[in-house]
Design an enzyme around this catalytic site. Structure first.
Site, PDB file in Angstrom:
ATOM      1  N   GLY A 191    -116.272  36.391 -27.643  1.00  0.00           N
ATOM      2  CA  GLY A 191    -115.597  37.615 -27.216  1.00  0.00           C
ATOM      3  C   GLY A 191    -114.202  37.747 -27.813  1.00  0.00           C
ATOM      4  O   GLY A 191    -113.711  36.853 -28.510  1.00  0.00           O
TER       5      GLY A 191
ATOM      6  N   LYS B 221    -112.156  39.786 -10.433  1.00  0.00           N
ATOM      7  CA  LYS B 221    -111.135  38.964 -11.090  1.00  0.00           C
ATOM      8  C   LYS B 221    -110.184  38.363 -10.051  1.00  0.00           C
ATOM      9  O   LYS B 221    -109.782  37.204 -10.169  1.00  0.00           O
ATOM     10  CB  LYS B 221    -110.372  39.792 -12.122  1.00  0.00           C
ATOM     11  CG  LYS B 221    -111.203  40.289 -13.291  1.00  0.00           C
ATOM     12  CD  LYS B 221    -111.879  39.180 -14.083  1.00  0.00           C
ATOM     13  CE  LYS B 221    -110.901  38.293 -14.808  1.00  0.00           C
ATOM     14  NZ  LYS B 221    -111.605  37.268 -15.627  1.00  0.00           N
TER      15      LYS B 221
ATOM     16  N   TYR C 195    -114.641  45.427 -10.823  1.00  0.00           N
ATOM     17  CA  TYR C 195    -114.128  44.493 -11.837  1.00  0.00           C
ATOM     18  C   TYR C 195    -112.853  43.811 -11.339  1.00  0.00           C
ATOM     19  O   TYR C 195    -112.737  42.583 -11.360  1.00  0.00           O
ATOM     20  CB  TYR C 195    -113.865  45.239 -13.149  1.00  0.00           C
ATOM     21  CG  TYR C 195    -113.069  44.442 -14.156  1.00  0.00           C
ATOM     22  CD1 TYR C 195    -113.615  43.315 -14.771  1.00  0.00           C
ATOM     23  CD2 TYR C 195    -111.756  44.791 -14.488  1.00  0.00           C
ATOM     24  CE1 TYR C 195    -112.878  42.574 -15.687  1.00  0.00           C
ATOM     25  CE2 TYR C 195    -111.014  44.064 -15.401  1.00  0.00           C
ATOM     26  CZ  TYR C 195    -111.580  42.953 -15.999  1.00  0.00           C
ATOM     27  OH  TYR C 195    -110.848  42.222 -16.899  1.00  0.00           O
TER      28      TYR C 195
ATOM     29  N   ASP D 100    -124.270  28.819 -21.465  1.00  0.00           N
ATOM     30  CA  ASP D 100    -124.330  29.909 -20.497  1.00  0.00           C
ATOM     31  C   ASP D 100    -123.600  29.429 -19.245  1.00  0.00           C
ATOM     32  O   ASP D 100    -124.064  28.501 -18.571  1.00  0.00           O
ATOM     33  CB  ASP D 100    -125.812  30.219 -20.197  1.00  0.00           C
ATOM     34  CG  ASP D 100    -125.960  31.321 -19.148  1.00  0.00           C
ATOM     35  OD1 ASP D 100    -124.982  31.611 -18.415  1.00  0.00           O
ATOM     36  OD2 ASP D 100    -127.061  31.877 -19.048  1.00  0.00           O
ATOM     37  N   VAL D 101    -122.480  30.048 -18.943  1.00  0.00           N
ATOM     38  CA  VAL D 101    -121.660  29.523 -17.837  1.00  0.00           C
ATOM     39  C   VAL D 101    -122.277  29.763 -16.465  1.00  0.00           C
ATOM     40  O   VAL D 101    -121.799  29.207 -15.468  1.00  0.00           O
ATOM     41  CB  VAL D 101    -120.211  30.073 -17.866  1.00  0.00           C
ATOM     42  CG1 VAL D 101    -119.484  29.623 -19.116  1.00  0.00           C
ATOM     43  CG2 VAL D 101    -120.181  31.588 -17.707  1.00  0.00           C
TER      44      VAL D 101
HETATM   45  N1  LIG Z   1    -109.923  42.523 -23.143  1.00  0.00           N
HETATM   46  C1  LIG Z   1    -108.908  42.729 -22.278  1.00  0.00           C
HETATM   47  O1  LIG Z   1    -108.092  43.662 -22.453  1.00  0.00           O
HETATM   48  C2  LIG Z   1    -108.721  41.828 -21.131  1.00  0.00           C
HETATM   49  C3  LIG Z   1    -109.589  40.788 -20.836  1.00  0.00           C
HETATM   50  N2  LIG Z   1    -109.376  39.996 -19.725  1.00  0.00           N
HETATM   51  C4  LIG Z   1    -110.293  38.936 -19.354  1.00  0.00           C
HETATM   52  O2  LIG Z   1    -110.594  38.110 -20.457  1.00  0.00           O
HETATM   53  C5  LIG Z   1    -111.942  37.625 -20.349  1.00  0.00           C
HETATM   54  C6  LIG Z   1    -112.655  37.906 -21.657  1.00  0.00           C
HETATM   55  O3  LIG Z   1    -112.601  39.298 -21.908  1.00  0.00           O
HETATM   56  P1  LIG Z   1    -112.934  39.877 -23.352  1.00  0.00           P
HETATM   57  O4  LIG Z   1    -112.852  38.819 -24.363  1.00  0.00           O
HETATM   58  O5  LIG Z   1    -112.174  41.118 -23.502  1.00  0.00           O
HETATM   59  O6  LIG Z   1    -114.434  40.283 -23.139  1.00  0.00           O
HETATM   60  P2  LIG Z   1    -115.619  40.325 -24.205  1.00  0.00           P
HETATM   61  O7  LIG Z   1    -116.641  41.221 -23.635  1.00  0.00           O
HETATM   62  O8  LIG Z   1    -115.074  40.602 -25.563  1.00  0.00           O
HETATM   63  O9  LIG Z   1    -116.124  38.815 -24.199  1.00  0.00           O
HETATM   64  C7  LIG Z   1    -116.696  38.240 -23.084  1.00  0.00           C
HETATM   65  C8  LIG Z   1    -117.563  37.109 -23.528  1.00  0.00           C
HETATM   66  O10 LIG Z   1    -118.166  36.524 -22.377  1.00  0.00           O
HETATM   67  C9  LIG Z   1    -119.405  36.053 -22.793  1.00  0.00           C
HETATM   68  N3  LIG Z   1    -120.355  35.846 -21.732  1.00  0.00           N
HETATM   69  C10 LIG Z   1    -120.951  36.773 -20.947  1.00  0.00           C
HETATM   70  N4  LIG Z   1    -121.801  36.185 -20.103  1.00  0.00           N
HETATM   71  C11 LIG Z   1    -121.754  34.865 -20.363  1.00  0.00           C
HETATM   72  C12 LIG Z   1    -122.412  33.733 -19.854  1.00  0.00           C
HETATM   73  N5  LIG Z   1    -123.316  33.833 -18.862  1.00  0.00           N
HETATM   74  N6  LIG Z   1    -122.122  32.513 -20.383  1.00  0.00           N
HETATM   75  C13 LIG Z   1    -121.235  32.398 -21.380  1.00  0.00           C
HETATM   76  N7  LIG Z   1    -120.589  33.435 -21.920  1.00  0.00           N
HETATM   77  C14 LIG Z   1    -120.842  34.655 -21.409  1.00  0.00           C
HETATM   78  C15 LIG Z   1    -119.942  37.073 -23.749  1.00  0.00           C
HETATM   79  O11 LIG Z   1    -120.847  36.376 -24.582  1.00  0.00           O
HETATM   80  P3  LIG Z   1    -121.831  37.075 -25.641  1.00  0.00           P
HETATM   81  O12 LIG Z   1    -120.900  37.729 -26.639  1.00  0.00           O
HETATM   82  O13 LIG Z   1    -122.530  35.921 -26.187  1.00  0.00           O
HETATM   83  O14 LIG Z   1    -122.647  38.054 -24.883  1.00  0.00           O
HETATM   84  C16 LIG Z   1    -118.686  37.558 -24.456  1.00  0.00           C
HETATM   85  O15 LIG Z   1    -118.540  36.995 -25.731  1.00  0.00           O
HETATM   86  C17 LIG Z   1    -112.571  38.340 -19.152  1.00  0.00           C
HETATM   87  O16 LIG Z   1    -112.584  37.458 -18.070  1.00  0.00           O
HETATM   88  C18 LIG Z   1    -111.613  39.488 -18.877  1.00  0.00           C
HETATM   89  O17 LIG Z   1    -111.571  39.777 -17.510  1.00  0.00           O
HETATM   90  C19 LIG Z   1    -108.309  40.183 -18.911  1.00  0.00           C
HETATM   91  C20 LIG Z   1    -107.435  41.209 -19.158  1.00  0.00           C
HETATM   92  C21 LIG Z   1    -107.555  42.091 -20.294  1.00  0.00           C
HETATM   93  C1  LIG Z   2    -113.806  54.714 -25.124  1.00  0.00           C
HETATM   94  C2  LIG Z   2    -112.468  55.365 -24.913  1.00  0.00           C
HETATM   95  C3  LIG Z   2    -111.428  54.611 -24.510  1.00  0.00           C
HETATM   96  N1  LIG Z   2    -110.223  55.201 -24.347  1.00  0.00           N
HETATM   97  C4  LIG Z   2    -109.098  54.432 -23.856  1.00  0.00           C
HETATM   98  C5  LIG Z   2    -108.991  54.359 -22.346  1.00  0.00           C
HETATM   99  C6  LIG Z   2    -108.452  53.015 -22.065  1.00  0.00           C
HETATM  100  O1  LIG Z   2    -107.083  53.094 -21.757  1.00  0.00           O
HETATM  101  C7  LIG Z   2    -108.594  52.274 -23.362  1.00  0.00           C
HETATM  102  C8  LIG Z   2    -109.414  51.042 -23.247  1.00  0.00           C
HETATM  103  O2  LIG Z   2    -110.617  51.410 -22.681  1.00  0.00           O
HETATM  104  P1  LIG Z   2    -111.575  50.302 -22.083  1.00  0.00           P
HETATM  105  O3  LIG Z   2    -112.552  51.035 -21.222  1.00  0.00           O
HETATM  106  O4  LIG Z   2    -112.072  49.458 -23.185  1.00  0.00           O
HETATM  107  O5  LIG Z   2    -110.587  49.414 -21.308  1.00  0.00           O
HETATM  108  P2  LIG Z   2    -110.077  49.512 -19.858  1.00  0.00           P
HETATM  109  O6  LIG Z   2    -111.172  49.106 -19.006  1.00  0.00           O
HETATM  110  O7  LIG Z   2    -109.432  50.758 -19.476  1.00  0.00           O
HETATM  111  O8  LIG Z   2    -108.953  48.471 -20.077  1.00  0.00           O
HETATM  112  C9  LIG Z   2    -108.978  47.192 -19.556  1.00  0.00           C
HETATM  113  O9  LIG Z   2    -109.873  46.265 -20.055  1.00  0.00           O
HETATM  114  C10 LIG Z   2    -110.072  45.329 -19.025  1.00  0.00           C
HETATM  115  C11 LIG Z   2    -110.920  44.222 -19.542  1.00  0.00           C
HETATM  116  C12 LIG Z   2    -108.800  44.823 -18.438  1.00  0.00           C
HETATM  117  O10 LIG Z   2    -108.790  43.802 -17.795  1.00  0.00           O
HETATM  118  C13 LIG Z   2    -107.584  45.660 -18.480  1.00  0.00           C
HETATM  119  O11 LIG Z   2    -106.439  44.896 -18.447  1.00  0.00           O
HETATM  120  C14 LIG Z   2    -107.596  46.646 -19.586  1.00  0.00           C
HETATM  121  O12 LIG Z   2    -107.243  46.102 -20.798  1.00  0.00           O
HETATM  122  O13 LIG Z   2    -109.205  53.134 -24.295  1.00  0.00           O
HETATM  123  C15 LIG Z   2    -110.016  56.503 -24.583  1.00  0.00           C
HETATM  124  O14 LIG Z   2    -108.897  57.011 -24.453  1.00  0.00           O
HETATM  125  N2  LIG Z   2    -111.031  57.277 -24.976  1.00  0.00           N
HETATM  126  C16 LIG Z   2    -112.272  56.754 -25.127  1.00  0.00           C
HETATM  127  O15 LIG Z   2    -113.220  57.538 -25.480  1.00  0.00           O
END
Ligand SMILES: NC(=O)C1=CN([C@@H]2O[C@H](COP(=O)(O)OP(=O)(O)OC[C@H]3O[C@@H](n4cnc5c(N)ncnc54)[C@H](OP(=O)(O)O)[C@@H]3O)[C@@H](O)[C@H]2O)C=CC1
Ligand SMILES: Cc1cn([C@H]2C[C@H](O)[C@@H](COP(=O)(O)OP(=O)(O)O[C@H]3O[C@@H](C)C(=O)[C@@H](O)[C@H]3O)O2)c(=O)[nH]c1=O
Length: 311
Positions: A13, A145, A141, A53-54
């Site tokens: 991810g 968390k 969500y 797989d966690v």
């Molecule tokens: N992105 C953001 O802006 C933010 C993210 N976070 C937190 O960071 C963490 C990661 O988010 P992010 O990287 O964005 O998410 P992604 O969706 O990019 O990545 C999540 C990963 O989790 C993996 N996963 C899902 N199910 C399982 C499982 N059963 N076992 C092992 N791996 C699994 C997926 O694997 P696979 O690809 O193989 O399906 C995927 O690669 C989350 O906990 C999220 O809450 C917090 C704040 C902001």
């Molecule tokens: C797909 C789409 C997204 N967006 C914007 C809205 C939003 O602010 C931003 C990101 O959208 P997302 O739905 O991906 O993200 P969103 O779920 O809003 O953002 C969050 O992600 C999760 C994991 C978190 O934990 C948060 O901290 C935050 O980063 O993109 C648009 O403006 N138009 C669109 O058509």
């Protein structure tokens, strides 16, 4: 501290890739990057990889037994807000139950656990937030968390940390599960498509490399507790979109403002959110780069020429 053995979950991810790469750069550290999908596409990563797989408690136990990590960076999770509403049980099983079981396993095996969490644990009434602000999540969500954070606190682990972050953007390689905001925007504007972006959501956007640096500082300094590890600039997603357009030389005229309710009718977002990073700055020496510098660095990673070079 001595270079540790670090196990990363969710390493396919966005966040997990950044953590695995940063851990892999720690001289002498032994890093195992694990993902649910076994084909880890971690460009430039020299450590080991494995499928994990966690939600499979036996597999987690075996992984901790065999690799014997000093530290687990737990980036596996369901981070799509709408998907969490659509399948609440699956979201709870992954974000809460698997994390609770992992904390117990880390305690048994003497490993430190670091959990990325989010500003979505807050209601968005008065952000940006410090670590001691009272959580009040608006979505499933956010509730999962918060429950995962609380599971760490309630566990028998003494060495644990929660690293809250927000709106992470970066350049994961391979088939990343979802496009982050910046890459989505670059794709849409690059194709000349108009986009509507909320002008009522305040965030502190976070560069993936900076977040990973902050997390590894938590590990290096042996810190426990909750840290906010995010960008320093507070701005709306609309303002961010304009900065992205400028940084990438794209047409800002294609970006028009909308409201969060119009864009996300099924799952609210905290409006005045974002995270204050003073604790990380003072206790960890965390210094995220300015937003424009992060966007310039991202441009380089994505192989996009500087706007001025294209004129
Ligand atoms: N992105 C953001 O802006 C933010 C993210 N976070 C937190 O960071 C963490 C990661 O988010 P992010 O990287 O964005 O998410 P992604 O969706 O990019 O990545 C999540 C990963 O989790 C993996 N996963 C899902 N199910 C399982 C499982 N059963 N076992 C092992 N791996 C699994 C997926 O694997 P696979 O690809 O193989 O399906 C995927 O690669 C989350 O906990 C999220 O809450 C917090 C704040 C902001
Ligand atoms: C797909 C789409 C997204 N967006 C914007 C809205 C939003 O602010 C931003 C990101 O959208 P997302 O739905 O991906 O993200 P969103 O779920 O809003 O953002 C969050 O992600 C999760 C994991 C978190 O934990 C948060 O901290 C935050 O980063 O993109 C648009 O403006 N138009 C669109 O058509």
């Amino acid at each position: 501290m001595l270079p540790p053995r670090i196990l990363v979950t969710g390493a396919n991810g966005l966040v997990g890739q950044a953590l695995a790469r940063a851990a892999g750069r720690w001289r002498g550290a032994d890093v195992l990057a694990t993902g649910r999908r076994p084909a880890l596409a971690l460009g430039g990563f020299a450590g080991g990889t494995a499928a994990l797989d966690v939600t499979d408690a036996d597999a987690v136990e075996r992984a901790l037994q065999d690799f014997a990590p000093d530290v687990v960076l737990h980036a596996a999770g369901l981070a799509q807000v709408e998907a969490c509403e659509a399948d609440r049980e699956a979201c709870w099983a992954l974000n809460v139950e698997a994390t609770t079981a992992l904390a117990a396993a880390c305690h048994r095996h003497g490993a430190r656990l670091v959990l990325p969490s989010t500003d979505f644990v807050f209601d968005g009434e008065r952000g940006p937030y410090a670590e001691d602000a009272r959580p009040a999540p608006l979505t499933h969500y956010g509730r999962t968390k918060l429950a995962a954070e609380n599971a760490l606190k309630a566990s028998r682990l003494t060495r644990w940390a929660v690293a809250r972050t927000t709106l992470v953007f970066g350049a994961p390689t391979g088939p990343a599960p979802r496009l982050d905001f910046v890459r989505w925007l670059v794709r849409e504007l690059g194709a000349g498509r108009p986009v509507r972006v909320p002008s009522d959501q305040v965030r502190t956007p976070t560069y993936d490399e900076d977040f990973a640096d902050g997390v590894l500082r938590i590990v290096r300094f042996g810190k426990s507790g909750t840290f906010h590890v995010a960008g320093r600039e507070v701005l709306t997603t609309y303002a961010l979109a304009l900065r992205v357009a400028e940084a990438f030389g794209l047409d800002a005229g294609l970006v028009s403002p909308t409201t969060t309710t119009a864009l996300h009718p099924g799952a609210p977002r905290p409006l005045k959110a974002g995270l204050l990073i003073l604790r990380a700055e003072t206790e960890l020496g965390y210094r995220p780069r300015p937003l424009d510098a992060a966007l310039a660095d991202l441009r380089g990673r994505l192989g996009v020429p500087r706007p001025s070079a294209r004129r």
